[in-house]
Design a protein around this motif. Sequence first.
Motif, PDB file in Angstrom:
ATOM      1  N   THR A  77       0.817  -1.215   0.000  1.00 12.18           N
ATOM      2  CA  THR A  77       0.000   0.000   0.000  1.00 12.18           C
ATOM      3  C   THR A  77       0.850   1.264   0.000  1.00 12.18           C
ATOM      4  OG1 THR A  77      -0.109   0.067   2.418  1.00 12.18           O
ATOM      5  CG2 THR A  77      -1.863  -1.145   1.280  1.00 12.18           C
ATOM      6  N   VAL A  78       0.171   2.361  -0.321  1.00 12.24           N
ATOM      7  CA  VAL A  78       0.610   3.724  -0.005  1.00 12.24           C
ATOM      8  C   VAL A  78      -0.489   4.344   0.841  1.00 12.24           C
ATOM      9  CG1 VAL A  78       0.890   6.057  -0.917  1.00 12.24           C
ATOM     10  CG2 VAL A  78       2.095   4.176  -1.984  1.00 12.24           C
ATOM     11  N   SER A  79      -0.122   4.885   2.005  1.00 10.98           N
ATOM     12  CA  SER A  79      -1.118   5.572   2.825  1.00 10.98           C
ATOM     13  C   SER A  79      -0.760   7.048   2.940  1.00 10.98           C
ATOM     14  CB  SER A  79      -1.211   4.936   4.215  1.00 10.98           C
ATOM     15  OG  SER A  79      -0.009   5.119   4.934  1.00 10.98           O
ATOM     16  N   ILE A  80      -1.786   7.884   2.875  1.00 14.91           N
ATOM     17  CA  ILE A  80      -1.645   9.335   2.985  1.00 14.91           C
ATOM     18  C   ILE A  80      -2.602   9.798   4.073  1.00 14.91           C
ATOM     19  CG2 ILE A  80      -1.878  11.553   1.800  1.00 14.91           C
ATOM     20  CD1 ILE A  80      -1.410  10.046  -0.842  1.00 14.91           C
ATOM     21  N   GLY A  81      -2.096  10.536   5.055  1.00 17.11           N
ATOM     22  CA  GLY A  81      -2.926  10.998   6.157  1.00 17.11           C
ATOM     23  C   GLY A  81      -3.873  12.117   5.760  1.00 17.11           C
ATOM     24  N   ASP A  82      -4.558  12.667   6.738  1.00 17.39           N
ATOM     25  CA  ASP A  82      -5.541  13.716   6.499  1.00 17.39           C
ATOM     26  C   ASP A  82      -4.861  15.062   6.206  1.00 17.39           C
ATOM     27  OD1 ASP A  82      -7.428  11.799   7.134  1.00 17.39           O
ATOM     28  OD2 ASP A  82      -7.660  12.490   9.214  1.00 17.39           O
ATOM     29  N   ASN A  83      -5.544  15.884   5.404  1.00 11.60           N
ATOM     30  CA  ASN A  83      -5.138  17.280   5.164  1.00 11.60           C
ATOM     31  C   ASN A  83      -3.769  17.400   4.513  1.00 11.60           C
ATOM     32  OD1 ASN A  83      -7.513  18.257   6.690  1.00 11.60           O
ATOM     33  ND2 ASN A  83      -6.382  17.490   8.467  1.00 11.60           N
ATOM     34  N   THR A  84      -3.374  16.405   3.776  1.00 11.28           N
ATOM     35  CA  THR A  84      -2.085  16.444   3.084  1.00 11.28           C
ATOM     36  C   THR A  84      -2.293  16.869   1.639  1.00 11.28           C
ATOM     37  OG1 THR A  84      -0.866  14.939   4.507  1.00 11.28           O
ATOM     38  CG2 THR A  84      -0.263  14.929   2.191  1.00 11.28           C
ATOM     39  N   ILE A  85      -1.339  17.666   1.136  1.00 12.79           N
ATOM     40  CA  ILE A  85      -1.393  18.187  -0.228  1.00 12.79           C
ATOM     41  C   ILE A  85      -0.297  17.523  -1.050  1.00 12.79           C
ATOM     42  CG2 ILE A  85      -1.170  20.244  -1.677  1.00 12.79           C
ATOM     43  CD1 ILE A  85      -2.154  21.883   0.741  1.00 12.79           C
ATOM     44  N   ILE A  86      -0.694  16.939  -2.168  1.00 17.71           N
ATOM     45  CA  ILE A  86       0.229  16.311  -3.111  1.00 17.71           C
ATOM     46  C   ILE A  86       0.176  17.137  -4.395  1.00 17.71           C
ATOM     47  CG2 ILE A  86       0.822  14.195  -4.334  1.00 17.71           C
ATOM     48  CD1 ILE A  86       0.912  13.848  -1.303  1.00 17.71           C
ATOM     49  N   ARG A  87       1.261  17.813  -4.727  1.00 22.22           N
ATOM     50  CA  ARG A  87       1.235  18.720  -5.880  1.00 22.22           C
ATOM     51  C   ARG A  87       1.551  18.004  -7.194  1.00 22.22           C
ATOM     52  NH1 ARG A  87       0.152  24.241  -5.099  1.00 22.22           N
ATOM     53  NH2 ARG A  87       0.097  24.014  -7.358  1.00 22.22           N
ATOM     54  N   GLU A  88       1.702  18.801  -8.258  1.00 21.53           N
ATOM     55  CA  GLU A  88       1.748  18.278  -9.611  1.00 21.53           C
ATOM     56  C   GLU A  88       2.895  17.277  -9.818  1.00 21.53           C
ATOM     57  OE1 GLU A  88      -0.155  22.314  -9.665  1.00 21.53           O
ATOM     58  OE2 GLU A  88       1.637  21.449  -8.763  1.00 21.53           O
ATOM     59  N   CYS A  89       2.549  16.176 -10.484  1.00 19.44           N
ATOM     60  CA  CYS A  89       3.517  15.191 -10.981  1.00 19.44           C
ATOM     61  C   CYS A  89       4.334  14.516  -9.890  1.00 19.44           C
ATOM     62  CB  CYS A  89       4.451  15.838 -12.018  1.00 19.44           C
ATOM     63  SG  CYS A  89       3.571  16.498 -13.460  1.00 19.44           S
ATOM     64  N   VAL A  90       3.814  14.481  -8.674  1.00 21.55           N
ATOM     65  CA  VAL A  90       4.436  13.700  -7.610  1.00 21.55           C
ATOM     66  C   VAL A  90       4.207  12.218  -7.889  1.00 21.55           C
ATOM     67  CG1 VAL A  90       4.226  13.080  -5.159  1.00 21.55           C
ATOM     68  CG2 VAL A  90       4.286  15.487  -5.850  1.00 21.55           C
ATOM     69  N   THR A  91       5.225  11.386  -7.584  1.00 25.64           N
ATOM     70  CA  THR A  91       5.090   9.939  -7.721  1.00 25.64           C
ATOM     71  C   THR A  91       5.346   9.294  -6.357  1.00 25.64           C
ATOM     72  OG1 THR A  91       7.406   9.792  -8.468  1.00 25.64           O
ATOM     73  CG2 THR A  91       5.697   9.867 -10.158  1.00 25.64           C
ATOM     74  N   LEU A  92       4.382   8.501  -5.911  1.00 23.40           N
ATOM     75  CA  LEU A  92       4.465   7.795  -4.636  1.00 23.40           C
ATOM     76  C   LEU A  92       4.364   6.307  -4.914  1.00 23.40           C
ATOM     77  CD1 LEU A  92       1.931   9.921  -2.503  1.00 23.40           C
ATOM     78  CD2 LEU A  92       4.366  10.351  -2.866  1.00 23.40           C
ATOM     79  N   ASN A  93       5.438   5.551  -4.666  1.00 18.33           N
ATOM     80  CA  ASN A  93       5.451   4.114  -4.928  1.00 18.33           C
ATOM     81  C   ASN A  93       5.092   3.335  -3.672  1.00 18.33           C
ATOM     82  OD1 ASN A  93       8.291   3.983  -7.248  1.00 18.33           O
ATOM     83  ND2 ASN A  93       6.211   4.768  -7.510  1.00 18.33           N
ATOM     84  N   ARG A  94       4.334   2.263  -3.848  1.00 18.01           N
ATOM     85  CA  ARG A  94       3.913   1.486  -2.691  1.00 18.01           C
ATOM     86  C   ARG A  94       5.051   0.601  -2.162  1.00 18.01           C
ATOM     87  NH1 ARG A  94       0.454  -0.671  -6.945  1.00 18.01           N
ATOM     88  NH2 ARG A  94       1.001  -2.829  -7.470  1.00 18.01           N
ATOM     89  N   GLY A  95       4.808  -0.029  -1.009  1.00 19.97           N
ATOM     90  CA  GLY A  95       5.853  -0.735  -0.293  1.00 19.97           C
ATOM     91  C   GLY A  95       6.183  -2.092  -0.863  1.00 19.97           C
ATOM     92  N   THR A  96       7.144  -2.760  -0.193  1.00 22.83           N
ATOM     93  CA  THR A  96       7.574  -4.101  -0.569  1.00 22.83           C
ATOM     94  C   THR A  96       7.566  -5.002   0.657  1.00 22.83           C
ATOM     95  OG1 THR A  96       9.927  -3.757  -0.121  1.00 22.83           O
ATOM     96  CG2 THR A  96       9.132  -3.103  -2.297  1.00 22.83           C
ATOM     97  N   ALA A  97       7.695  -6.302   0.405  1.00 24.12           N
ATOM     98  CA  ALA A  97       7.705  -7.270   1.501  1.00 24.12           C
ATOM     99  C   ALA A  97       8.953  -7.160   2.360  1.00 24.12           C
ATOM    100  CB  ALA A  97       7.581  -8.682   0.945  1.00 24.12           C
TER     101      ALA A  97
END
Length: 263
Positions: A77-97
């Motif tokens: 997964t990728v988790s993002i908390g409350d009230n967080t701002i993700i701006r243009e073209c951000v890349t968030l990769n999920r986790g690994t084992a």
Amino acid sequence: MNQPLAYIHPEAKIATNVVVEPFTTISKNVEIGEGTWIGPNVTIMEGARIGKNCQIFPGAVISAPPQDLKYKGEPSTVSIGDNTIIRECVTLNRGTALDKNTTAIGSNCLIMAYVHVAHDCIIGNNVIVANGVQLAGHIVVHDHVFIGGTSAVHQFVSIGAHAMVSGGSLVRKDVPPFIKAAREPLSYAGVNSIGLRRRGFSNEQITDIQQIYRILFMSGLNTASAVEKIEIDLAPSSERDEIVNFVRNSGRGIIKGYQRDAD
């Protein structure tokens, strides 16, 4: 309000008052909390967990598979908390084992444009990551950290709470809490006293933190001896203990004190 030109997988769990703009794609196994705004041309892939009242701007890619050859498709997964701002073209990769199967960003964060957050990173609350920062895998960023634009952070690095990293930095070693880090190679550049005052630290607390770092970085002692001296000479406090524990548990070693060139 969901635009008809957006694609939302029928198994995605989206609160009723989430706004999804046109040309956005939301895959299955996605959860989005109340009041969140998803801008146009956003891609949200499997495993995304997005909190309440977030803003995600155009071009962002959330929860893409890790860029890691060890990843074999395991659920993560990728988790993002409350009230967080993700701006243009951000890349968030999920986790690994290899870690906890998750990449996590806390609440009240600002992740500016073109930031990359790799697999298994853990980012705390009230963190600001400026434009173009690149975070490799397994990085830990504690609460109230500021990372200046276009910095690159080595895998497995930890950045302590309330630290401030100068723009354009190459972060190869751990950055202890409460300090400013700058120059090349990245070095101690003083206590982040302005940031600490803004967050309610007293003058006495800041003075104590400064004394700790005088011993750690300016006494001429090696790190282990400096930590022992800090524990012997300085009264216990939450700040002292946080610094000592951070230094003792550093996996990559901490940055050094500033050394002037011989010339």
